[in-house]
Design a protein around this motif. Structure first.
Motif, mmCIF file in Angstrom:
data_model
loop_
_atom_site.group_PDB
_atom_site.id
_atom_site.type_symbol
_atom_site.label_atom_id
_atom_site.label_comp_id
_atom_site.label_asym_id
_atom_site.label_seq_id
_atom_site.Cartn_x
_atom_site.Cartn_y
_atom_site.Cartn_z
ATOM 1 N N VAL A 1 -17.609 7.304 23.497
ATOM 2 C CA VAL A 1 -17.135 6.092 22.819
ATOM 3 C C VAL A 1 -16.277 6.470 21.613
ATOM 4 C CG1 VAL A 1 -17.819 3.986 21.610
ATOM 5 C CG2 VAL A 1 -19.077 4.719 23.658
ATOM 6 N N GLU A 2 -16.676 7.498 20.878
ATOM 7 C CA GLU A 2 -15.877 7.942 19.731
ATOM 8 C C GLU A 2 -14.494 8.393 20.166
ATOM 9 O OE1 GLU A 2 -18.358 10.906 17.903
ATOM 10 O OE2 GLU A 2 -19.674 9.383 17.021
ATOM 11 N N THR A 3 -14.393 9.023 21.317
ATOM 12 C CA THR A 3 -13.095 9.440 21.849
ATOM 13 C C THR A 3 -12.225 8.216 22.140
ATOM 14 O OG1 THR A 3 -14.038 11.452 22.786
ATOM 15 C CG2 THR A 3 -11.939 10.720 23.702
ATOM 16 N N MET A 4 -12.850 7.172 22.679
ATOM 17 C CA MET A 4 -12.087 5.947 22.931
ATOM 18 C C MET A 4 -11.581 5.354 21.613
ATOM 19 S SD MET A 4 -13.900 3.892 26.047
ATOM 20 C CE MET A 4 -15.638 4.224 25.813
ATOM 21 N N ILE A 5 -12.426 5.371 20.604
ATOM 22 C CA ILE A 5 -12.039 4.830 19.297
ATOM 23 C C ILE A 5 -10.867 5.614 18.712
ATOM 24 C CG2 ILE A 5 -12.814 4.493 16.920
ATOM 25 C CD1 ILE A 5 -15.625 3.865 18.144
ATOM 26 N N VAL A 6 -10.868 6.923 18.884
ATOM 27 C CA VAL A 6 -9.771 7.761 18.394
ATOM 28 C C VAL A 6 -8.452 7.337 19.033
ATOM 29 C CG1 VAL A 6 -8.827 10.114 18.451
ATOM 30 C CG2 VAL A 6 -11.197 9.734 17.748
ATOM 31 N N HIS A 7 -8.487 6.994 20.323
ATOM 32 C CA HIS A 7 -7.263 6.558 21.011
ATOM 33 C C HIS A 7 -6.710 5.258 20.435
ATOM 34 C CE1 HIS A 7 -6.944 9.607 24.070
ATOM 35 N NE2 HIS A 7 -8.215 9.429 24.406
ATOM 36 N N LEU A 8 -7.551 4.480 19.771
ATOM 37 C CA LEU A 8 -7.122 3.197 19.220
ATOM 38 C C LEU A 8 -6.710 3.287 17.751
ATOM 39 C CD1 LEU A 8 -9.856 0.943 20.872
ATOM 40 C CD2 LEU A 8 -7.481 1.268 21.616
ATOM 41 N N GLN A 9 -6.631 4.493 17.218
ATOM 42 C CA GLN A 9 -6.275 4.665 15.809
ATOM 43 C C GLN A 9 -4.871 4.173 15.481
ATOM 44 O OE1 GLN A 9 -8.310 5.610 13.235
ATOM 45 N NE2 GLN A 9 -9.841 5.366 14.840
ATOM 46 N N PHE A 10 -4.012 4.065 16.480
ATOM 47 C CA PHE A 10 -2.661 3.553 16.226
ATOM 48 C C PHE A 10 -2.700 2.152 15.618
ATOM 49 C CE2 PHE A 10 -3.669 1.716 20.299
ATOM 50 C CZ PHE A 10 -3.082 0.462 20.246
ATOM 51 N N MET A 11 -3.802 1.442 15.816
ATOM 52 C CA MET A 11 -3.904 0.080 15.289
ATOM 53 C C MET A 11 -3.969 0.062 13.770
ATOM 54 S SD MET A 11 -6.302 -1.595 18.275
ATOM 55 C CE MET A 11 -7.075 -2.640 17.107
ATOM 56 N N ASN A 12 -4.154 1.212 13.148
ATOM 57 C CA ASN A 12 -4.126 1.294 11.688
ATOM 58 C C ASN A 12 -2.705 1.353 11.149
ATOM 59 O OD1 ASN A 12 -6.938 1.257 11.373
ATOM 60 N ND2 ASN A 12 -7.059 3.448 11.799
ATOM 61 N N THR A 13 -1.726 1.388 12.028
ATOM 62 C CA THR A 13 -0.327 1.391 11.614
ATOM 63 C C THR A 13 0.260 -0.001 11.800
ATOM 64 O OG1 THR A 13 0.522 1.976 13.806
ATOM 65 C CG2 THR A 13 -0.062 3.802 12.328
ATOM 66 N N THR A 14 1.301 -0.285 11.067
ATOM 67 C CA THR A 14 1.968 -1.575 11.157
ATOM 68 C C THR A 14 3.020 -1.521 12.253
ATOM 69 O OG1 THR A 14 1.652 -1.898 8.797
ATOM 70 C CG2 THR A 14 3.306 -3.275 9.863
ATOM 71 N N LEU A 15 3.037 -2.557 13.065
ATOM 72 C CA LEU A 15 4.064 -2.671 14.089
ATOM 73 C C LEU A 15 5.310 -3.261 13.446
ATOM 74 C CD1 LEU A 15 5.030 -2.574 17.021
ATOM 75 C CD2 LEU A 15 3.940 -4.793 17.359
ATOM 76 N N GLU A 16 6.356 -2.482 13.382
ATOM 77 C CA GLU A 16 7.606 -2.918 12.750
ATOM 78 C C GLU A 16 8.551 -3.442 13.818
ATOM 79 O OE1 GLU A 16 8.221 -2.813 9.449
ATOM 80 O OE2 GLU A 16 6.340 -1.805 8.947
ATOM 81 N N ARG B 1 -22.637 0.590 24.942
ATOM 82 C CA ARG B 1 -23.808 1.072 24.199
ATOM 83 C C ARG B 1 -24.621 2.091 24.987
ATOM 84 N NH1 ARG B 1 -23.801 -4.388 22.145
ATOM 85 N NH2 ARG B 1 -23.558 -4.318 19.889
ATOM 86 N N GLN B 2 -24.486 2.103 26.306
ATOM 87 C CA GLN B 2 -25.218 3.039 27.152
ATOM 88 C C GLN B 2 -24.468 4.364 27.336
ATOM 89 O OE1 GLN B 2 -28.361 2.378 28.071
ATOM 90 N NE2 GLN B 2 -28.019 0.525 26.864
ATOM 91 N N MET B 3 -23.251 4.416 26.879
ATOM 92 C CA MET B 3 -22.440 5.640 27.018
ATOM 93 C C MET B 3 -22.759 6.601 25.886
ATOM 94 S SD MET B 3 -18.725 4.112 28.021
ATOM 95 C CE MET B 3 -18.447 3.335 29.590
ATOM 96 N N PRO B 4 -22.526 7.904 26.124
ATOM 97 C CA PRO B 4 -22.715 8.882 25.043
ATOM 98 C C PRO B 4 -21.806 8.567 23.853
ATOM 99 C CG PRO B 4 -22.396 9.990 27.152
ATOM 100 C CD PRO B 4 -22.114 8.541 27.378
ATOM 101 N N ALA B 5 -22.312 8.782 22.666
ATOM 102 C CA ALA B 5 -21.556 8.492 21.441
ATOM 103 C C ALA B 5 -20.218 9.216 21.439
ATOM 104 C CB ALA B 5 -22.376 8.870 20.213
ATOM 105 N N GLU B 6 -20.205 10.447 21.890
ATOM 106 C CA GLU B 6 -18.972 11.237 21.896
ATOM 107 C C GLU B 6 -17.896 10.575 22.762
ATOM 108 O OE1 GLU B 6 -17.530 15.576 23.501
ATOM 109 O OE2 GLU B 6 -19.534 15.446 22.617
#
Length: 153
Positions: free
Chosen positions: A57-72, A50-55
């Motif tokens: 943290v948002e960059t970290m969230i972008v790296h986790l976008q793979f979680m929106n895919t199904t692991l086959e 919460r103390q980090m710049p929004a940008e």
């Protein structure tokens, strides 16, 4: 500001079974938010995030976008780890001790997949008994926790 090195998974294969277990616990909490997930994988607590710049943290969230895919993955009844084969024995039904311990585990923590695999997934001719529990089970659980989720599944 220097926030240190933050290493995040970028694909399912980068996540261990232990992390996946914690992710499942987070997903089933009612008051969860995205920072719980970022905290899990970044190893930064939510207060720090919460103390980090929004940008940042948002960059970290972008790296986790793979979680929106199904692991086959193709489910199997055996796995090879460090040259050893571990398998679930389908030819016999669970012994009473196995059944009681597995049922108790599921009641206590339904997301402890590593312990479940540690109890049920064994080498040929390995017997689940008091000696196995005392001498091997903890190491076996740790071994499964460290597996990547694609292999564990």
């Amino acid at each position: 500001m220097n926030f240190g090195k933050v290493q995040l998974p970028t694909k399912w294969e980068d996540i261990t079974l232990e992390q996946f277990q914690e992710l499942m616990r987070i997903y089933n909490e009612e008051d969860r938010d995205i920072l719980d997930i970022v905290s899990l994988f970044s190893k930064k607590d939510k207060k720090e995030l919460r103390q980090m710049p929004a940008e940042f943290v948002e960059t970290m969230i972008v790296h986790l976008q793979f979680m929106n895919t199904t692991l086959e993955v193709e489910p199997k009844s055996s796995i090879e780890i460090n040259g050893e084969t571990y398998k679930i024995n389908y030819t016999e039904k669970l012994k009473f001790g196995e059944f009681v311990d597995v049922e108790g585990l599921i009641k206590d923590d339904k997301y402890n997949y590593a312990a479940l695999l540690g109890m049920l997934c064994r080498k040929d001719k390995e017997i689940y008994d008091d000696d196995f529990i005392a001498d091997k089970l903890d190491d076996r659980i740790k071994m499964f926790e460290e597996l990547s989720i694609d292999k564990a599944l």
